[in-house]
Design a protein around this motif. Structure first.
Motif, PDB file in Angstrom:
ATOM      1  N   LYS A 334     -55.052  11.256  72.997  1.00 23.50           N
ATOM      2  CA  LYS A 334     -53.914  10.356  72.859  1.00 23.50           C
ATOM      3  C   LYS A 334     -54.274   9.252  71.872  1.00 23.50           C
ATOM      4  CE  LYS A 334     -52.459  10.981  77.678  1.00 23.50           C
ATOM      5  NZ  LYS A 334     -52.133  10.292  78.948  1.00 23.50           N
ATOM      6  N   GLU A 358     -50.829  13.670  72.324  1.00 25.28           N
ATOM      7  CA  GLU A 358     -49.764  12.664  72.312  1.00 25.28           C
ATOM      8  C   GLU A 358     -49.998  11.663  71.184  1.00 25.28           C
ATOM      9  OE1 GLU A 358     -49.214  10.737  76.041  1.00 25.28           O
ATOM     10  OE2 GLU A 358     -49.466  12.590  77.206  1.00 25.28           O
ATOM     11  N   HIS A 360     -48.247   8.081  69.999  1.00 25.93           N
ATOM     12  CA  HIS A 360     -47.290   7.012  70.280  1.00 25.93           C
ATOM     13  C   HIS A 360     -47.251   6.061  69.086  1.00 25.93           C
ATOM     14  CE1 HIS A 360     -47.158   8.390  74.425  1.00 25.93           C
ATOM     15  NE2 HIS A 360     -48.481   8.405  74.430  1.00 25.93           N
ATOM     16  N   THR A 379     -46.883  15.713  71.349  1.00 29.66           N
ATOM     17  CA  THR A 379     -45.668  14.968  71.668  1.00 29.66           C
ATOM     18  C   THR A 379     -45.614  13.693  70.832  1.00 29.66           C
ATOM     19  OG1 THR A 379     -45.708  15.794  73.929  1.00 29.66           O
ATOM     20  CG2 THR A 379     -44.389  13.828  73.506  1.00 29.66           C
ATOM     21  N   SER A 381     -43.722  10.074  70.299  1.00 29.52           N
ATOM     22  CA  SER A 381     -42.835   9.089  70.917  1.00 29.52           C
ATOM     23  C   SER A 381     -42.844   7.826  70.083  1.00 29.52           C
ATOM     24  CB  SER A 381     -43.281   8.784  72.352  1.00 29.52           C
ATOM     25  OG  SER A 381     -44.561   8.188  72.365  1.00 29.52           O
TER      26      SER A 381
END
Length: 542
Positions: A334, A358, A360, A379, A381
């Motif tokens: 992440k 991930e 962010h 992912t 975001s």
């Protein structure tokens, strides 16, 4: 009337010589030669043009056409004939430079690409040429002294040394050296680059790094510095150990590839591209004083793991940074990118073993996000983002089992028009599967501007099914299909016919959610073979 027409068509020949020189400087070498037959003015201009460009390869084998082929087909050539043509090329260069010297003609640009490996006599000729060029007041010098194979590390022993007379060119503004050697005897030689603004050293072999250090330190007006894949003799895969760049107040751009340690103190530096090595060799950087940095590109940072903390500290050092590119690095599972100034962000994650899951992003002014991966798409975001944000995704080696994940990933963007381009390379592992496996369509596929496809030649029997599967996941306004010569044009033509006539099965949802074919109103379809793009654009209306 005829005389007026002739005068009008030959108006270019009446332009001042400095304008004709400028026109010739912008043309390819082969086009410059063709201008000599246009008129006496063009012939005289090309004969005395201060821009001299010589390519041994083009002289012997001809030039490439736009489709990548040669005007003169390259066939095996006897060594005796090859040597004869090489000597003829060298005589051509010598004759031209001697004429310029004898007529006191200025030389603004000199470009020489040739093979001089293993030949002391050729080295002496090049040294003589360089002295003539320097006396002609050369401003731009581009030298590529390569081996036949033109491979940087495999043939370094055979490469020719660059003549020391180059270092006496006080008039130089731009210097480019490629593939040759810089002899260690130049360590103590004075460098006269008081006017140099652009310096590019690529694929060079050195016995002493101090040679390069001396050259860099002797360029007080330098604005652009490029050090690409240079290395110490006998250490081909390591590159340079250490370079120090200090005291260059005008320096704005630095490109440094394969340097283990780099120390930069350049207060006006705006662009930095750095890669320490292609392996896991530890590296060290000191660039904290480059506070005006706006673009930073880092690649092959294989000896560290990029984490939230690492990114936070990096962005804290460069408060004005607008563009950040991270390529072929080790990422943690992440990561978070937080910046108020960042406008462009690029991740090039090419390792199938990547563990990044991930990403962010908290960047309210971010306008462009590019993500290339050969692994599973993480992912994404956005804690905050600009209304102008556009995302470009490049997915390599997608197999059949990825399409459900792809659809879910694209659906996560909702109806926001931020996905501008999706590029997908479908590898040979793709197998035809039941499209019903994609599941019930809960909402229309998201719209994207461009869908680029590179299709493995082994998959030409699956092209129609493959594209249909993709269009269940996204709704593009333009599709570009890239293929090579092994894929039949009939496949592409059939695809066009299917899209035009609607000869396919409908996949509308029982919930009155329309499938891609009912949503699509217009589609532009283009194709390319290798690097050649078919300019024919097909407009599809439904």
């Amino acid at each position: 009337m005829k005389e007026m027409r002739l005068e009008t068509t030959d108006r270019l020949s009446n332009l001042p010589k400095h304008i004709l020189d400028d026109i010739l400087s912008r043309l390819p070498e082969e086009d410059v030669a063709r201008t000599r037959i246009l008129s006496k003015a063009w012939n005289d201009t090309s004969s005395t043009s201060p821009n001299l460009r010589f390519s041994q390869h083009k002289y012997i084998f001809g030039v490439r056409k736009n489709d990548g082929s040669h005007q003169n087909e390259i066939l095996p050539m006897p060594i005796v004939e090859l040597e004869r043509k090489r000597n003829k090329f060298a005589d051509h260069v010598e004759k031209t430079l001697t004429r310029f010297h004898d007529q006191c003609l200025a030389i603004r640009e000199f470009k020489l690409h040739m093979n001089c490996s293993g030949s002391q006599s050729m080295y002496r000729r090049i040294d003589h040429w360089m002295r003539l060029v320097v006396e002609g007041g050369v401003q731009e010098l581009n030298l590529l002294l390569s081996h036949d194979r033109e491979t940087w590390y495999e043939c370094a022993v055979d490469h020719c040394c660059f003549p020391p007379s180059i270092l006496e060119a006080k008039s130089l503004i731009k210097l480019t050296l490629m593939y040759g050697k810089i002899d260690h005897s130049l360590v103590n030689n004075p460098v006269q680059f008081s006017s140099l603004q652009k310096l590019s050293l690529s694929y060079l072999t050195v016995k002493d790094e101090q040679v390069i250090q001396n050259i860099i330190s002797s360029c007080p007006l330098i604005e652009y510095l490029s050090l690409l894949l240079c290395h110490m003799e006998g250490q081909n895969n390591i590159g340079l150990k250490s370079i120090r760049i200090h005291g260059l107040c005008k320096l704005k751009t630095v490109r440094a590839l394969m340097i283990q340690e780099i120390d930069i103190d350049a207060p006006n530096l705006e662009y930095l591209e750095y890669a320490p090595s292609f392996s896991n060799i530890p590296f060290k950087t000191n660039m904290d004083k480059c506070k005006n940095l706006k673009t930073l590109s880092l690649s092959h940072l294989r000896s560290i793991i990029i984490t939230d903390k690492w990114l936070f500290e990096l962005l804290l050092k460069f408060p004005l940074l607008e563009r950040l590119r991270l390529a072929r690095c080790n990422f943690s599972e992440k990561i978070k990118v937080s910046s108020a100034h960042l406008k462009v962000l690029e991740f090039l994650d090419y390792f199938p073993s990547s563990i990044l899951k991930e990403v962010h992003i908290d960047a309210p002014n971010l306008r462009s996000l590019k993500y290339d991966t050969s692994a599973e798409m993480p992912t994404l975001s956005f804690l905050s983002n600009s209304n102008l944000l556009q995302i470009e995704l490049n997915l390599l080696f997608v197999s059949y089992w990825d399409f459900e994940k792809l659809r879910q990933f694209l659906q996560s963007f909702g109806h926001r028009s931020i996905l501008s381009c999706l590029s997908i390379k479908i590898d040979h592992q793709y197998n035809k599967f039941d499209i019903d496996a994609l599941g019930d369509v809960s909402e229309p596929p998201p719209s994207i501007k461009h869908l680029n496809l590179w299709i493995d030649p082994k998959l030409q029997t699956y092209v129609l099914h493959l594209v249909t599967s993709l269009l269940c996941s996204c709704c593009p306004t333009a599709i570009h299909v890239r293929h090579d010569y092994k894929i039949s044009d009939t496949v592409i033509e059939t695809l066009c016919d299917i899209l035009r006539s609607g000869k396919h099965e409908c996949y509308c949802s029982p919930r009155d959610i329309k499938c891609w074919w009912h949503i699509l109103k217009g589609l532009q379809l283009t194709k390319s073979i290798g690097e050649v793009i078919d300019e024919t654009t097909i407009q599809l209306e439904y």
